[in-house]
Design a protein around this motif. Sequence first.
Motif, PDB file in Angstrom:
ATOM      1  N   SER A  95      -2.217   3.867  -5.436  1.00 12.63           N
ATOM      2  CA  SER A  95      -2.444   2.400  -5.506  1.00 12.63           C
ATOM      3  C   SER A  95      -1.133   1.653  -5.775  1.00 12.63           C
ATOM      4  CB  SER A  95      -3.524   2.017  -6.592  1.00 12.63           C
ATOM      5  OG  SER A  95      -3.174   2.474  -7.748  1.00 12.63           O
ATOM      6  N   GLY A  96      -1.278   0.260  -5.589  1.00 12.09           N
ATOM      7  CA  GLY A  96       0.233  -0.379  -5.776  1.00 12.09           C
ATOM      8  C   GLY A  96       1.184   0.025  -4.745  1.00 12.09           C
ATOM      9  N   ILE A  97       1.144   1.031  -3.858  1.00 13.92           N
ATOM     10  CA  ILE A  97       2.089   1.273  -2.836  1.00 13.92           C
ATOM     11  C   ILE A  97       1.412   1.654  -1.558  1.00 13.92           C
ATOM     12  CG2 ILE A  97       2.171   3.775  -3.682  1.00 13.92           C
ATOM     13  CD1 ILE A  97       5.252   3.492  -3.146  1.00 13.92           C
ATOM     14  N   THR A  98       2.122   1.394  -0.616  1.00 18.81           N
ATOM     15  CA  THR A  98       1.245   1.883   0.810  1.00 18.81           C
ATOM     16  C   THR A  98       2.123   3.004   1.250  1.00 18.81           C
ATOM     17  OG1 THR A  98       1.156  -0.500   1.391  1.00 18.81           O
ATOM     18  CG2 THR A  98       0.796   1.084   3.129  1.00 18.81           C
ATOM     19  N   LEU A  99       1.545   4.264   1.430  1.00 14.70           N
ATOM     20  CA  LEU A  99       1.844   5.485   1.524  1.00 14.70           C
ATOM     21  C   LEU A  99       2.489   5.339   3.157  1.00 14.70           C
ATOM     22  CD1 LEU A  99      -0.292   7.842  -0.380  1.00 14.70           C
ATOM     23  CD2 LEU A  99       2.011   7.072  -0.974  1.00 14.70           C
TER      24      LEU A  99
ATOM     25  N   SER B 240       6.457  17.435   2.055  1.00 16.84           N
ATOM     26  CA  SER B 240       6.633  16.123   2.210  1.00 16.84           C
ATOM     27  C   SER B 240       5.939  15.352   3.305  1.00 16.84           C
ATOM     28  CB  SER B 240       7.751  15.661   1.824  1.00 16.84           C
ATOM     29  OG  SER B 240       8.656  16.297   2.968  1.00 16.84           O
ATOM     30  N   ILE B 241       5.596  14.176   3.206  1.00 22.30           N
ATOM     31  CA  ILE B 241       5.298  13.689   4.705  1.00 22.30           C
ATOM     32  C   ILE B 241       6.012  12.079   4.802  1.00 22.30           C
ATOM     33  CG2 ILE B 241       3.076  12.573   3.482  1.00 22.30           C
ATOM     34  CD1 ILE B 241       1.754  12.871   6.398  1.00 22.30           C
ATOM     35  N   THR B 242       6.406  11.945   5.789  1.00 22.35           N
ATOM     36  CA  THR B 242       7.348  10.800   5.942  1.00 22.35           C
ATOM     37  C   THR B 242       6.525   9.510   6.170  1.00 22.35           C
ATOM     38  OG1 THR B 242       7.686  11.015   8.243  1.00 22.35           O
ATOM     39  CG2 THR B 242       9.372  12.052   6.834  1.00 22.35           C
ATOM     40  N   SER B 243       6.948   8.344   6.050  1.00 25.88           N
ATOM     41  CA  SER B 243       6.302   7.130   6.406  1.00 25.88           C
ATOM     42  C   SER B 243       5.801   7.277   7.961  1.00 25.88           C
ATOM     43  CB  SER B 243       7.045   5.921   6.472  1.00 25.88           C
ATOM     44  OG  SER B 243       8.399   5.982   7.135  1.00 25.88           O
ATOM     45  N   GLY B 244       6.549   8.034   8.506  1.00 21.40           N
ATOM     46  CA  GLY B 244       5.882   7.980  10.193  1.00 21.40           C
ATOM     47  C   GLY B 244       5.002   9.043  10.388  1.00 21.40           C
ATOM     48  N   GLY B 245       4.725   9.624   9.225  1.00 23.79           N
ATOM     49  CA  GLY B 245       3.735  11.064   9.236  1.00 23.79           C
ATOM     50  C   GLY B 245       4.073  12.190   9.597  1.00 23.79           C
ATOM     51  N   ASN B 246       5.541  12.373   9.603  1.00 22.57           N
ATOM     52  CA  ASN B 246       5.948  13.725   9.757  1.00 22.57           C
ATOM     53  C   ASN B 246       5.997  14.586   8.660  1.00 22.57           C
ATOM     54  OD1 ASN B 246       6.678  13.188  12.540  1.00 22.57           O
ATOM     55  ND2 ASN B 246       8.128  11.845  11.881  1.00 22.57           N
ATOM     56  N   PRO B 247       5.697  15.922   8.768  1.00 24.87           N
ATOM     57  CA  PRO B 247       5.284  16.671   7.629  1.00 24.87           C
ATOM     58  C   PRO B 247       6.799  17.592   7.490  1.00 24.87           C
ATOM     59  CG  PRO B 247       4.201  17.548   9.386  1.00 24.87           C
ATOM     60  CD  PRO B 247       4.540  16.144   9.634  1.00 24.87           C
TER      61      PRO B 247
ATOM     62  N   VAL C 162       0.188  19.078   5.234  1.00 24.85           N
ATOM     63  CA  VAL C 162       0.207  17.748   4.467  1.00 24.85           C
ATOM     64  C   VAL C 162      -0.258  16.969   5.754  1.00 24.85           C
ATOM     65  CG1 VAL C 162       1.503  16.094   3.498  1.00 24.85           C
ATOM     66  CG2 VAL C 162       2.086  18.380   3.307  1.00 24.85           C
ATOM     67  N   SER C 163      -1.396  15.894   5.211  1.00 23.28           N
ATOM     68  CA  SER C 163      -1.922  15.009   6.172  1.00 23.28           C
ATOM     69  C   SER C 163      -2.193  13.719   5.530  1.00 23.28           C
ATOM     70  CB  SER C 163      -3.403  15.229   6.529  1.00 23.28           C
ATOM     71  OG  SER C 163      -4.128  15.762   5.667  1.00 23.28           O
ATOM     72  N   ARG C 164      -2.398  12.620   5.933  1.00 21.94           N
ATOM     73  CA  ARG C 164      -2.621  11.464   5.321  1.00 21.94           C
ATOM     74  C   ARG C 164      -3.674  10.415   6.071  1.00 21.94           C
ATOM     75  NH1 ARG C 164       2.775   8.477   5.871  1.00 21.94           N
ATOM     76  NH2 ARG C 164       1.875   7.799   7.940  1.00 21.94           N
ATOM     77  N   ASP C 165      -4.344   9.864   5.010  1.00 29.48           N
ATOM     78  CA  ASP C 165      -5.531   8.879   5.572  1.00 29.48           C
ATOM     79  C   ASP C 165      -5.131   7.803   5.138  1.00 29.48           C
ATOM     80  OD1 ASP C 165      -7.802   7.419   5.746  1.00 29.48           O
ATOM     81  OD2 ASP C 165      -8.982   8.911   5.410  1.00 29.48           O
ATOM     82  N   ASN C 166      -4.593   6.757   6.022  1.00 27.31           N
ATOM     83  CA  ASN C 166      -4.045   5.460   5.993  1.00 27.31           C
ATOM     84  C   ASN C 166      -5.099   4.558   5.411  1.00 27.31           C
ATOM     85  OD1 ASN C 166      -1.227   6.291   6.659  1.00 27.31           O
ATOM     86  ND2 ASN C 166      -1.912   5.689   8.807  1.00 27.31           N
TER      87      ASN C 166
ATOM     88  N   TYR D 198       2.172  18.091  -8.455  1.00 26.32           N
ATOM     89  CA  TYR D 198       2.274  16.581  -8.736  1.00 26.32           C
ATOM     90  C   TYR D 198       2.694  16.003  -7.339  1.00 26.32           C
ATOM     91  CZ  TYR D 198       3.179  18.214 -13.488  1.00 26.32           C
ATOM     92  OH  TYR D 198       3.210  18.339 -14.766  1.00 26.32           O
ATOM     93  N   CYS D 199       2.040  14.852  -7.096  1.00 25.30           N
ATOM     94  CA  CYS D 199       2.495  13.953  -6.074  1.00 25.30           C
ATOM     95  C   CYS D 199       3.580  12.987  -6.686  1.00 25.30           C
ATOM     96  CB  CYS D 199       1.440  12.956  -5.283  1.00 25.30           C
ATOM     97  SG  CYS D 199       0.400  12.360  -6.308  1.00 25.30           S
ATOM     98  N   ASN D 200       4.728  12.663  -5.399  1.00 24.52           N
ATOM     99  CA  ASN D 200       5.837  11.616  -6.022  1.00 24.52           C
ATOM    100  C   ASN D 200       5.883  10.857  -5.023  1.00 24.52           C
ATOM    101  OD1 ASN D 200       9.079  11.897  -5.172  1.00 24.52           O
ATOM    102  ND2 ASN D 200       8.687  11.241  -7.065  1.00 24.52           N
ATOM    103  N   VAL D 201       6.362   9.408  -5.130  1.00 22.13           N
ATOM    104  CA  VAL D 201       6.838   8.613  -4.235  1.00 22.13           C
ATOM    105  C   VAL D 201       8.117   7.869  -4.972  1.00 22.13           C
ATOM    106  CG1 VAL D 201       4.625   8.024  -3.241  1.00 22.13           C
ATOM    107  CG2 VAL D 201       5.179   6.609  -5.144  1.00 22.13           C
TER     108      VAL D 201
END
Length: 115
Positions: A25-29, A50-57, A69-73, A94-97
């Motif tokens: 929250s407070g950030i758009t992954l 890691s996963i980039t903003s473009g979705g590349n793991p 690694v996957s992401r649910d926008n 831990y996750c990190n941004v």
Amino acid sequence: QVQLVESGGGLVQPGGSLRLSCAASGITLRIYGLNWYRQAPGKQRDLVASITSGGNPDYVDSVKGRSTVSRDNAKNTVYLQMNNLKPEDTAVYYCNVKKYGRDFWGQGTQVTVSS
């Protein structure tokens, strides 16, 4: 305010699987990407995947081929699926941004691989 909340850790036997989640929250992954780190007792915190903003793991060699690694926008959540777990995977994960030059961390989730 950026907040990261990990979940999904636990005790699993060698060869088992876990799916870790990191809800943000407070950030758009999908804009900033996300990293997964782990820290074993007495050791430094190391990057795992890691996963980039473009979705590349990307993965470190020790987990490559066993992790996804996957992401649910829609949920603004990133997942780390770990298969064929080994005792050496035991650690706090831990996750990190990184946003505006600052690092944000979750509270961590414990993964223990033991028979």
